[in-house]
Design an enzyme around this catalytic site. Structure first.
Site, PDB file in Angstrom:
ATOM      1  N   GLU A  73       0.612  11.783  -9.566  1.00 19.79           N
ATOM      2  CA  GLU A  73       1.951  12.383  -9.486  1.00 19.79           C
ATOM      3  C   GLU A  73       2.614  12.041  -8.153  1.00 19.79           C
ATOM      4  O   GLU A  73       3.346  12.832  -7.582  1.00 19.79           O
ATOM      5  CB  GLU A  73       1.801  13.905  -9.609  1.00 19.79           C
TER       6      GLU A  73
HETATM    7  C1  LIG Z   1      -7.158  10.144 -13.125  1.00 20.77           C
HETATM    8  C2  LIG Z   1      -5.776   9.598 -13.032  1.00 20.77           C
HETATM    9  C3  LIG Z   1      -4.801  10.054 -13.891  1.00 20.77           C
HETATM   10  C4  LIG Z   1      -3.505   9.519 -13.836  1.00 20.77           C
HETATM   11  N1  LIG Z   1      -2.572   9.914 -14.759  1.00 20.77           N
HETATM   12  C5  LIG Z   1      -1.398   9.223 -14.849  1.00 20.77           C
HETATM   13  C6  LIG Z   1      -0.505   9.416 -15.941  1.00 20.77           C
HETATM   14  O1  LIG Z   1      -0.720  10.276 -16.801  1.00 20.77           O
HETATM   15  N2  LIG Z   1       0.610   8.647 -16.015  1.00 20.77           N
HETATM   16  C7  LIG Z   1       0.900   7.693 -15.089  1.00 20.77           C
HETATM   17  O2  LIG Z   1       1.900   7.019 -15.227  1.00 20.77           O
HETATM   18  N3  LIG Z   1       0.078   7.478 -14.026  1.00 20.77           N
HETATM   19  C8  LIG Z   1      -1.067   8.222 -13.895  1.00 20.77           C
HETATM   20  N4  LIG Z   1      -1.926   7.994 -12.850  1.00 20.77           N
HETATM   21  C9  LIG Z   1      -1.542   7.013 -11.834  1.00 20.77           C
HETATM   22  C10 LIG Z   1      -1.226   7.659 -10.491  1.00 20.77           C
HETATM   23  O3  LIG Z   1      -0.024   8.393 -10.569  1.00 20.77           O
HETATM   24  C11 LIG Z   1      -1.174   6.522  -9.447  1.00 20.77           C
HETATM   25  O4  LIG Z   1      -2.506   6.076  -9.283  1.00 20.77           O
HETATM   26  C12 LIG Z   1      -0.587   6.961  -8.127  1.00 20.77           C
HETATM   27  O5  LIG Z   1       0.772   7.276  -8.259  1.00 20.77           O
HETATM   28  C13 LIG Z   1      -0.734   5.897  -7.031  1.00 20.77           C
HETATM   29  O6  LIG Z   1      -0.399   4.611  -7.500  1.00 20.77           O
HETATM   30  P1  LIG Z   1      -1.423   3.397  -7.290  1.00 20.77           P
HETATM   31  O7  LIG Z   1      -2.747   3.849  -7.774  1.00 20.77           O
HETATM   32  O8  LIG Z   1      -0.845   2.188  -7.873  1.00 20.77           O
HETATM   33  O9  LIG Z   1      -1.523   3.247  -5.705  1.00 20.77           O
HETATM   34  P2  LIG Z   1      -0.570   2.362  -4.774  1.00 20.77           P
HETATM   35  O10 LIG Z   1       0.854   2.590  -5.148  1.00 20.77           O
HETATM   36  O11 LIG Z   1      -1.058   0.969  -4.758  1.00 20.77           O
HETATM   37  O12 LIG Z   1      -0.819   3.030  -3.354  1.00 20.77           O
HETATM   38  C14 LIG Z   1      -1.977   2.737  -2.536  1.00 20.77           C
HETATM   39  C15 LIG Z   1      -1.877   3.510  -1.223  1.00 20.77           C
HETATM   40  O13 LIG Z   1      -0.704   3.088  -0.505  1.00 20.77           O
HETATM   41  C16 LIG Z   1       0.150   4.176  -0.223  1.00 20.77           C
HETATM   42  N5  LIG Z   1       1.535   3.755  -0.389  1.00 20.77           N
HETATM   43  C17 LIG Z   1       2.047   2.975  -1.356  1.00 20.77           C
HETATM   44  N6  LIG Z   1       3.366   2.811  -1.187  1.00 20.77           N
HETATM   45  C18 LIG Z   1       3.714   3.532  -0.108  1.00 20.77           C
HETATM   46  C19 LIG Z   1       4.936   3.795   0.561  1.00 20.77           C
HETATM   47  N7  LIG Z   1       6.089   3.283   0.140  1.00 20.77           N
HETATM   48  N8  LIG Z   1       4.900   4.592   1.657  1.00 20.77           N
HETATM   49  C20 LIG Z   1       3.752   5.127   2.092  1.00 20.77           C
HETATM   50  N9  LIG Z   1       2.562   4.911   1.493  1.00 20.77           N
HETATM   51  C21 LIG Z   1       2.544   4.141   0.411  1.00 20.77           C
HETATM   52  C22 LIG Z   1      -0.250   5.271  -1.222  1.00 20.77           C
HETATM   53  O14 LIG Z   1       0.020   6.561  -0.724  1.00 20.77           O
HETATM   54  C23 LIG Z   1      -1.733   5.014  -1.393  1.00 20.77           C
HETATM   55  O15 LIG Z   1      -2.442   5.670  -0.381  1.00 20.77           O
HETATM   56  C24 LIG Z   1      -3.193   8.548 -12.854  1.00 20.77           C
HETATM   57  C25 LIG Z   1      -4.181   8.120 -11.960  1.00 20.77           C
HETATM   58  C26 LIG Z   1      -5.464   8.622 -12.049  1.00 20.77           C
HETATM   59  C27 LIG Z   1      -6.504   8.085 -11.113  1.00 20.77           C
END
Ligand SMILES: Cc1cc2nc3c(=O)[nH]c(=O)nc-3n(C[C@H](O)[C@H](O)[C@H](O)COP(=O)(O)OP(=O)(O)OC[C@H]3O[C@@H](n4cnc5c(N)ncnc54)[C@H](O)[C@@H]3O)c2cc1C
Length: 586
Positions: free
Chosen positions: A431
């Site tokens: 989220e």
């Molecule tokens: C168990 C689980 C359930 C989930 N359920 C859903 C779901 O129902 N629907 C859905 O759509 N998604 C879902 N997700 C996805 C989840 O919302 C994302 O994993 C999350 O938003 C982070 O995206 P990412 O994993 O691509 O990380 P990335 O975006 O690659 O981020 C990696 C790191 O970089 C940091 N970062 C990235 N960009 C910035 C920025 N601009 N400024 C500062 N820091 C930054 C982040 O904080 C993080 O620490 C789920 C994930 C998991 C693990």
């Protein structure tokens, strides 16, 4: 095995004595939320969660949901618990969100993996309700409100989670006004399961020729089964679950890779305005995730308390507390007390904060005049990233400290404590990660309308401090006033230095979010202490419960609020040391 008792007395204290829900009895929804009705919901709902859901909170994973989930979900749906706050015209009970939120905490405490299924439906229903056409609402909402169908949110793709402007899923218009949706979504919670007749996926995708980045994203309804002419599940749509993730926690909730292969979808809301529509869903979901933080932590804490009362190790530093026993209980050790008091003070304060936030949600829709509706909406917008970010940080911290109280026994599976730590971890990530929540707070919510919401919040806190200053809560009010001063100074530094160098804003965001969480919970403690004092003075209520509130408020003032000062100094260090090291030096 862990146990769980819904904290009904504490919830009722917040609703009746602190938020004083009876003040709103003239507003829609609140009319039916009479004290008797609320009591029945909390008592019956709490019993349902503790008796039916909690025993299922073991660690199995599957797309076929764990044994017992299907029947429990049927009971949840038939009991009308999913639609507590949904509008009556769509089959809901039309009760205030603040009452539904109180119940949802118990559901989460009893099993977060289970609670996520109806939780995701609620986010999807919020988006459908806000931007759906009348026909879309009539088709989907009644079935989702009753739990017959569930919902999901499909944002994340393999190459993008935070930066949704990069999504690749495509929506190609068909001749009949529908769209062919193709692409891969990952990490989709509740994407596939066996508990409902249909699954309504809300999917972000791009139309041909859409603008680059987040301005070119649209939102689509893509049901697993295409509704037939009577609105019943018909032909299977072109969307399948490719696999489920093996993950650290919340094993009972399916986290799916969803493959869309020309699946039929319907535009929800306007073209290229999908992200705004999705934000409606995400804001609802963010409050729900904040609630997960404290819901999981509550059960972990209750079990740590039970263990600390039972386990005997060592002697009190002041001499044996129970000389007839070979050792004293863990409760005599100040360091164990530190963990339990931090948990209790933060949990009860966070519960009050989240219920206050849910009340703002109700007022933003139903307050009698426009100015009050706007003010409540802006306050809610301001605290949403704090509730999601800070409360889930606290939830994890409380879960690991509760595990710590068990010593080595917390680390092995038998006692069930390690599951709470694993389950609590995800709330800090999904989220929008907590770092992204902090950026939302400093980049969007604080500066919005010239800082109007922040000034309104500070105004409310200052008014309570001023009223408390000459009374029995003067000391607590003084501690809170100092912390508010640190927060305001931090926000001022950010305004002056964030514009000069945006990295200053990025580096200051997390400490600022944390300070704001500390202050917001401190404010709730001032309200709770004053409400408890008023009941004591009037000779009402449960004296032991109310005196515990006063002592816990004092603990919060002396042991938590001072952290705001250190965070301010950290924040004012700026970005230089954070950004100075070249990447090669890591
Ligand atoms: C168990 C689980 C359930 C989930 N359920 C859903 C779901 O129902 N629907 C859905 O759509 N998604 C879902 N997700 C996805 C989840 O919302 C994302 O994993 C999350 O938003 C982070 O995206 P990412 O994993 O691509 O990380 P990335 O975006 O690659 O981020 C990696 C790191 O970089 C940091 N970062 C990235 N960009 C910035 C920025 N601009 N400024 C500062 N820091 C930054 C982040 O904080 C993080 O620490 C789920 C994930 C998991 C693990």
């Amino acid at each position: 095995m862990p146990t769980y008792t819904p904290p009904v007395a504490d919830t009722r204290f917040v609703l009746d004595q602190v938020l004083k829900l009876d003040r709103f009895s003239n507003l829609p929804g609140f009319q039916s939320a009479t004290p008797d009705m609320v009591e029945a919901i909390l008592d019956q709902g709490g019993r349902f969660c503790a008796d039916v859901i909690f025993p299922l909170n073991h660690d199995d994973a599957s797309v076929t949901t764990p044994k017992g989930f299907k029947d429990a979900y049927k009971q949840l749906a038939e009991g009308g618990w999913i639609g507590l706050a949904a509008p009556e015209e769509f089959g809901g009970q039309g009760l205030p969100h603040v009452v539904a939120t109180a119940f949802e905490e118990y559901l989460i405490s009893s099993g977060v993996a289970f609670a996520m299924y109806p939780g995701l439906s609620q986010g999807a229903m919020a988006a459908l309700h806000a931007v759906g056409s009348d026909a879309q609402k009539a088709l989907y909402l009644p079935k989702m409100v009753t739990g017959e169908w569930t919902g999901t949110m499909n944002l994340t793709e393999p190459h993008c989670g935070t930066d949704l402007g990069l999504i690749k899923t495509k929506a190609v218009p068909n001749d009949d006004g529908t769209f062919a949706i193709s692409g891969t979504k990952i990490f989709i919670s509740a994407g596939e399961h066996d508990m409902a007749g249909n699954i309504v996926h809300l999917v972000l995708a791009k139309l041909p020729g859409a603008p680059e980045g987040s301005k070119g994203i649209s939102l689509f309804i893509v049901p697993k089964f295409l509704p037939d002419a009577d609105g019943n599940p018909g032909t299977r749509n072109g969307v399948v679950c490719g696999s489920i993730e093996e993950k650290m926690g919340i094993h009972g909730n399916s986290t799916c890779v969803m493959n869309y292969d020309g699946a039929t979808g319907w535009l929800l809301g306007e073209e290229n305005k999908g992200l705004a529509a999705m934000f409606i869903m995400m804001n609802a979901a963010r409050l729900g995730v904040g609630l997960q933080g404290i819901g999981i932590a509550e059960t972990a804490y209750q079990n740590a308390v039970a263990y600390a009362k039972d386990r005997r190790q060592g002697r009190a530093l002041t001499g044996p507390a129970e000389p007839d026993n070979p050792a004293d209980t863990l409760f005599v050790h100040p360091d164990v007390r530190r963990m339990l008091m931090e948990a209790k003070a933060n949990l009860e304060g966070a519960r009050a904060l989240i219920l206050w936030g849910a009340l703002q949600n109700d007022l933003s829709h139903h307050a009698a005049d426009e100015a009050d509706r706007v003010a409540a909406d802006e306050l809610l917008g301001l605290v949403t990233p704090v509730i999601k970010g800070y409360l889930t940080d606290l939830g994890y911290q409380i879960a690991t400290n509760s595990q710590q109280v068990f010593g080595g026994h917390g680390y092995i599976r038998e006692y069930g404590m390690e599951q709470y730590v694993r389950d609590a971890r995800i709330a800090m990530i999904y989220e929008g990660t907590n770092g992204v929540q902090a950026m939302d707070l400093v980049g969007r919510k604080l500066p919005r309308h010239g800082g109007k919401a922040a000034m309104a919040l500070f105004g409310l806190i200052s008014a309570d401090i001023a009223e408390a200053k000459d009374g029995p809560q003067a000391e607590l009010a003084g501690h809170l006033e100092k912390a508010v001063g640190q927060l305001q100074a931090g926000a001022m530094w950010l305004m002056q230095n964030g514009l000069k160098d945006p990295n200053n804003a990025g580096a200051a965001a997390y400490p600022l979010m944390t300070m704001m969480g500390i202050v917001a919970i401190g404010w709730m403690w001032l309200k709770m202490a004053r409400a408890a004092q008023a009941q004591i003075d009037a000779g009402e209520g449960d004296k032991a419960f109310l005196e515990a509130k006063l002592i816990t408020a004092r603990f919060y003032a002396e042991r938590v609020l001072p952290d705001a000062g250190a965070l301010r100094r950290k924040l004012e260090g700026g970005a230089e040391a954070v950004m100075a090291l070249p990447v090669e030096a890591f």
